[in-house]
Enzyme design. Sequence first.
Site, PDB file in Angstrom:
ATOM      1  N   ASP A  60       1.019  -1.340   0.058  1.00  0.00           N
ATOM      2  CA  ASP A  60       0.082   0.104  -0.005  1.00  0.00           C
ATOM      3  C   ASP A  60       0.748   1.107   0.313  1.00  0.00           C
ATOM      4  O   ASP A  60       1.569   1.352   0.888  1.00  0.00           O
ATOM      5  CB  ASP A  60      -0.667  -0.058   1.368  1.00  0.00           C
ATOM      6  CG  ASP A  60      -1.980   1.108   1.574  1.00  0.00           C
ATOM      7  OD1 ASP A  60      -1.358   2.385   0.638  1.00  0.00           O
ATOM      8  OD2 ASP A  60      -2.707   0.957   2.377  1.00  0.00           O
ATOM      9  N   LYS A  68      -2.969  -2.381   7.804  1.00  0.00           N
ATOM     10  CA  LYS A  68      -2.903  -3.837   7.805  1.00  0.00           C
ATOM     11  C   LYS A  68      -1.975  -4.506   6.985  1.00  0.00           C
ATOM     12  O   LYS A  68      -1.860  -3.827   5.919  1.00  0.00           O
ATOM     13  CB  LYS A  68      -4.528  -4.388   7.682  1.00  0.00           C
ATOM     14  CG  LYS A  68      -5.243  -4.280   8.817  1.00  0.00           C
ATOM     15  CD  LYS A  68      -5.020  -5.795   9.479  1.00  0.00           C
ATOM     16  CE  LYS A  68      -5.748  -5.992  11.075  1.00  0.00           C
ATOM     17  NZ  LYS A  68      -5.301  -6.971  11.755  1.00  0.00           N
ATOM     18  N   TYR A 103       1.387   0.869  14.771  1.00  0.00           N
ATOM     19  CA  TYR A 103       0.400   0.337  13.842  1.00  0.00           C
ATOM     20  C   TYR A 103       0.752   1.238  12.431  1.00  0.00           C
ATOM     21  O   TYR A 103       1.191   2.641  12.590  1.00  0.00           O
ATOM     22  CB  TYR A 103      -0.826   1.041  14.256  1.00  0.00           C
ATOM     23  CG  TYR A 103      -1.752   0.828  12.922  1.00  0.00           C
ATOM     24  CD1 TYR A 103      -2.539  -0.640  12.662  1.00  0.00           C
ATOM     25  CD2 TYR A 103      -2.276   2.210  12.260  1.00  0.00           C
ATOM     26  CE1 TYR A 103      -3.354  -0.474  11.620  1.00  0.00           C
ATOM     27  CE2 TYR A 103      -3.077   1.987  11.371  1.00  0.00           C
ATOM     28  CZ  TYR A 103      -3.865   0.558  10.941  1.00  0.00           C
ATOM     29  OH  TYR A 103      -4.797   0.391  10.060  1.00  0.00           O
TER      30      TYR A 103
HETATM   31  C1  F6R Z   1      -7.572  -0.522   7.700  1.00  0.00           C
HETATM   32  C2  F6R Z   1      -7.479   0.844   7.290  1.00  0.00           C
HETATM   33  C3  F6R Z   1      -8.732   1.774   7.314  1.00  0.00           C
HETATM   34  C4  F6R Z   1      -7.769   2.953   8.273  1.00  0.00           C
HETATM   35  C5  F6R Z   1      -8.857   3.901   8.401  1.00  0.00           C
HETATM   36  C6  F6R Z   1      -8.228   5.099   9.436  1.00  0.00           C
HETATM   37  O1  F6R Z   1      -6.640  -1.627   7.368  1.00  0.00           O
HETATM   38  O2  F6R Z   1      -6.590   0.902   6.346  1.00  0.00           O
HETATM   39  O3  F6R Z   1      -9.590   1.273   7.629  1.00  0.00           O
HETATM   40  O4  F6R Z   1      -7.349   2.177   9.356  1.00  0.00           O
HETATM   41  O5  F6R Z   1      -9.475   4.533   7.472  1.00  0.00           O
HETATM   42  O6  F6R Z   1      -7.362   5.549   8.854  1.00  0.00           O
HETATM   43  P1  F6R Z   1      -6.177   6.709   9.403  1.00  0.00           P
HETATM   44  O7  F6R Z   1      -5.781   6.590  10.899  1.00  0.00           O
HETATM   45  O8  F6R Z   1      -5.077   6.878   8.342  1.00  0.00           O
HETATM   46  O9  F6R Z   1      -7.275   8.012   9.425  1.00  0.00           O
HETATM   47 MG    MG Z   2      -3.909   2.283   3.069  1.00  0.00          MG
HETATM   48 MG    MG Z   3      -4.856  -2.129   2.098  1.00  0.00          MG
END
Ligand code: F6R
Ligand code: MG
Ligand code: MG
Length: 375
Positions: free
Chosen positions: A15, A240, A237
């Site tokens: 990603d 994923k 973190y």
């Molecule tokens: C799960 C994922 C999304 C982000 C969510 C919050 O793997 O990629 O659900 O966790 O959109 O993202 P941030 O913290 O970047 O705003």
């Molecule tokens: Mg992403």
């Molecule tokens: Mg992804």
Amino acid sequence: MAVGEKITISVIKADIGGWPGHSRVHPQLIETAEEVLAKAKEEGTIIDFYVAYAGDDLQLIMTHKKGVDSSDVHGLAWKAFEEATKVAKELGLYGAGQDLLKDAFSGNVRGMGPGVAEMEITLRKSEPIVTFHMDKTEPGAFNLPIFRMFADPFNTAGLVIDPKMHAGFRFEVWDILKHKRVILNTPEEVYDLLALIGAKSRYVIKRVYPKEGHPLPKDEPVAVVSTEKLYEIAGEYVGKDDPVAIVRAQSGLPALGEVLEPFAFPHLVSGWMRGSHNGPIMPVPMNYANPTRFDGPPRVVALGWQISPEGKLVGPVDLFDDPAYDYARQKALEITEYMRRHGPFEPHRLPLEDMEYTTLPGVLKRLEERFEDIE
Ligand code: F6R
Ligand code: MG
Ligand code: MG
């Protein structure tokens, strides 16, 4: 390159920026990766390639003669991701470069952020394979379907009625916490295998091998799953570790339809919103692999290929682009609705130790003074 020679299939994904948010890959990133890989194909580093996407993950599918863990091929993937990251930054895409966790490439992308599934195999006269690409979930999401393909007679009729498959298969399972592995034989050790892989966030199927007596070489995998754990790499973190897998099919292996059959059941996987929720995995064609509802539900794409005697990737066939999977999609949506109603409650939300975001330490600290002993 010819039948009977060894060839390596590498699926390397990362990603490196979402459009918008964490939902999908921008077409310019695909074009950029294609340019890098086309040049490498011309120069002979790889035989063939295809650039796919699943959600916000850019997927490089390559064939070559350099074996697994080749620094040339991993270096090439890293370069493709770096170049695409530059474009992601120009476009202001979300989380540009998020999975490139190290500044400089050092020989192998393992441990550097991208996910990898690779196998070196002796090319059969005809080599049908399926590459699977998941978004918004973790490697353990493959445990149930891979088990079903290679060990469940209710899924795979060949285990019962194909003499080449009747002896079963060997499963290599990793304990991703302790960094250890064990090989288990099926059907003899099916219950031991299930005891482990039912704990899908800790024990993951890494590879499946034929057994002694099978027409295929015993040391060449027939299935392989990426098992990178981003949070262990980064120590915090960073998204994923959306997994990929390669599965060989037919002629003493699960038939194409037996490889796809497990996905008729949209099983619950961990991931979804903020990597912290259980939800159904929805089998979709690539153009529907764009998580939306609550950043989900998690998706799986299946791309079908024949590998030509020259090592060319003949495909892809977007296998879930078929009304036969409409029912699974509909079921996944019903489960989505049901799970969402739980809001922040388990088992929709993951237990504390499996959540990737957690505010609990902060909440507990604030309430520390207010906690009293219970008589
Ligand atoms: C799960 C994922 C999304 C982000 C969510 C919050 O793997 O990629 O659900 O966790 O959109 O993202 P941030 O913290 O970047 O705003
Ligand atoms: Mg992403
Ligand atoms: Mg992804």
